[in-house]
Design an enzyme around this catalytic site. Structure first.
Site: not given
Length: 343
Positions: A195, A79, A165, A218, A46
């Site tokens: 990866d 505002c 891919w 973990s 605003e």
């Protein structure tokens, strides 16, 4: 309001803990000012729109995706009071603000100031646009999107682990766009080791919007103890695991459980990219709010499944949890977007 919603998307994933709001000011049938919450949360939409409109704001109609704030902070004025001072005639609001400092008070300030209001215009879309803000307020955690790129038979890789891919360039570009709309991105330790993903945004002019990188593991110590980055090593590693050592300083953070995402400071939108065990962990914990399924027109057969065991005992448990929100073609691939149905 549609224009305001579009403006709000410009800084989605960049404004936490503030919501990404859009605002349009219309005078005599013409746009006098536009604004959207800036990166870091200020200026508010605003304030930005009023600054652009200047004197034209007097007597104008304001369209804003969230109830104007009613509280003053060290970073800027309220505002709602700015709108009253500017002399606007009407404010159309998409969604109310659940922040207790505003929640209804912004509308009251406008009403007392003689400004007409309408609330609820395209409210569902506003909640979706500011999903991170609303989820954090309602559930105390980020809004979680789980992305899966798979074959028609639900595989995310060959049996050997090869996955680059499965989908084509258009689908991969869309994933990068999604990354840019989240404060943080998470993969499991297995995906990291297999990866070594960059998890950055590689789209022109959006490179600076790469999210924070997180690893779900973990078997690690807390990042604050200096155990930030797992890298391959022949030496002794975290929790006695000989395949890892943990180094410092490459911009990675460790999350030791799906539930720990609630403690991520400055993260209202989390993008989870897998693999199968990580996807299963978040689904089993019922922490996924949105699913992005990228399906390539290929059949692998005998490959690695997209999702691990989620400990479901009957099919009845599976039904009624997801609703299709969007579907579209991306090159030769197909994207399906599902939203979690919560009562």
């Amino acid at each position: 309001m549609g224009a305001a919603l579009a403006l709000a998307e410009r800084t989605r994933g960049r404004t936490a803990p503030n919501p990404n709001v859009g605002c349009v000011i219309v005078k005599d049938g013409r746009v006098a000012g536009r604004g959207w919450t800036q990166a870091g949360g200020r200026p508010h939409a605003e304030a930005m729109a009023l600054d652009e409109a200047g004197a034209a704001a007097r007597g104008a109609t304001v369209y804003v995706t969230l109830e104007p704030c009613a509280h003053r902070s060290a970073r800027g004025p309220a505002c709602a009071k700015l709108l009253v001072a500017a002399g606007v005639a009407r404010v159309v609001v998409a969604a109310g603000d659940p922040d207790p400092r505003t929640n209804g008070r912004g509308l009251k300030v406008l009403d007392v100031g003689g400004v007409a209001t309408d609330v609820g215009v395209r409210g569902i879309e506003a909640h979706r646009s500011m999903a991170g803000f609303f989820t954090r307020r309602a559930l105390g955690r980020p809004h979680v999107t789980l992305k899966l790129a798979m074959s028609l038979d639900g595989c995310i890789a060959l049996a050997s682990g090869e996955s680059k891919w499965i989908t084509g360039p258009e689908a991969r570009a869309h994933v990068h766009l999604e990354r840019s709309r989240h404060e943080a991105i998470l993969v499991g330790r297995g995906t990291y080791e297999a990866d070594a993903p960059g998890l950055d945004v590689r789209l022109a002019d959006l490179e600076g919007r790469s999210p924070r990188r997180l690893i779900l593991s973990s078997r690690s110590r807390h990042p604050s103890e200096g155990w930030d980055l797992p890298v391959s090593s022949g030496g002794e590693g975290a929790a006695g695991d000989p395949s890892l050592r943990w180094g410092d300083g490459d911009g990675w953070e460790v999350v030791d459980s799906p539930q720990a995402i609630a403690d991520l400071d400055g993260v209202d939108h989390l993008f989870v990219e897998g693999g199968a065990a990580t996807a299963a962990a978040f689904l089993h914990a019922d922490l996924v709010d949105r699913l992005l399924l990228y399906r390539a027109p290929i059949v692998i057969g005998g490959g690695r499944g997209a999702v691990g065991d989620v400990d479901m005992t009957t099919l009845t448990e599976a039904h009624g949890k997801w609703k299709l929100h969007d579907a579209r073609a991306l090159g030769s691939d197909r994207l399906e977007v599902y939203e979690r149905v919560r009562q």
